[in-house]
Structures are given as structure tokens and as C-alpha cells.
Design an enzyme around this catalytic site. Structure first.
Site, PDB file in Angstrom:
ATOM      1  CB  SER A  73      42.047  33.824  39.311  1.00  0.00           C
ATOM      2  OG  SER A  73      42.032  34.808  40.322  1.00  0.00           O
ATOM      3  CG  HIS A  74      39.152  37.263  40.516  1.00  0.00           C
ATOM      4  ND1 HIS A  74      38.305  36.329  41.029  1.00  0.00           N
ATOM      5  CD2 HIS A  74      40.208  37.314  41.366  1.00  0.00           C
ATOM      6  CE1 HIS A  74      38.795  35.846  42.148  1.00  0.00           C
ATOM      7  NE2 HIS A  74      39.947  36.434  42.379  1.00  0.00           N
TER       8      HIS A  74
END
Length: 87
Positions: free
Chosen positions: A83-84
């Protein structure tokens, strides 16, 4: 792989490595491409080092891992997510 190895090393170098092995670690993953495969690889690292491993049975949101650590009394946990990471 390297994150799981680092967590393993940290726990084994800690004050109670045998207790950490018995308490175990929780591993979760999200829906992103290859997250499940990476979670299985992380589990293999912990298992090879002698840790009890609790794999979350399906894709879960990130907060489930810290919840499971407390609920199960584990020494640590890892959430596999991209997600990052930009594409």
C-alpha cells in the site's frame, strides 16, 4: 524476505528468544498482487527459525495484525502489503 529475517534476528537476539518462539508471530496479507505468496515466504522464515506462526486465514485489513498480536499474546507480527509502494 529480508523484513522477516530482520524481525527473526531481533527476536532471537532479545532477552527471551525461547519465549518469543513459543509466543509466535502473526502474519497477515492484503489483496495486492503476490501479497499471499510473500506472506507464505515470511512464514517459512519464522518456521525455519523455530517460531510458532499464526497466518491470518484470509486477506485482512492491516489493523487485524496488531489486534491478533495482543489477542494471541504473540511476540511480533508482520503485515504484507504494497500500500505504500508506488507502481
Amino acid at each position: 524476505l529480508q523484513a522477516a529475517q530482520g524481525i527473526t534476528r531481533c527476536l532471537l537476539d532479545g532477552p527471551l528468544p525461547e519465549a518469543a518462539k513459543a509466543q509466535g508471530v502473526v502474519i497477515g496479507h492484503d489483496h495486492r498482487h503476490n501479497s499471499h505468496s510473500f506472506a507464505l515466504t515470511a512464514a517459512a522464515v519464522f518456521l525455519y527459525a523455530g517460531f510458532t506462526v499464526y497466518m491470518l486465514p484470509q486477506m485482512e485489513p492491516t489493523p487485524y495484525v496488531p489486534w491478533a498480536i495482543r489477542h494471541l499474546g504473540c511476540a511480533a507480527g508482520a503485515m504484507v502489503t504494497a500500500s505504500h509502494n508506488p507502481k
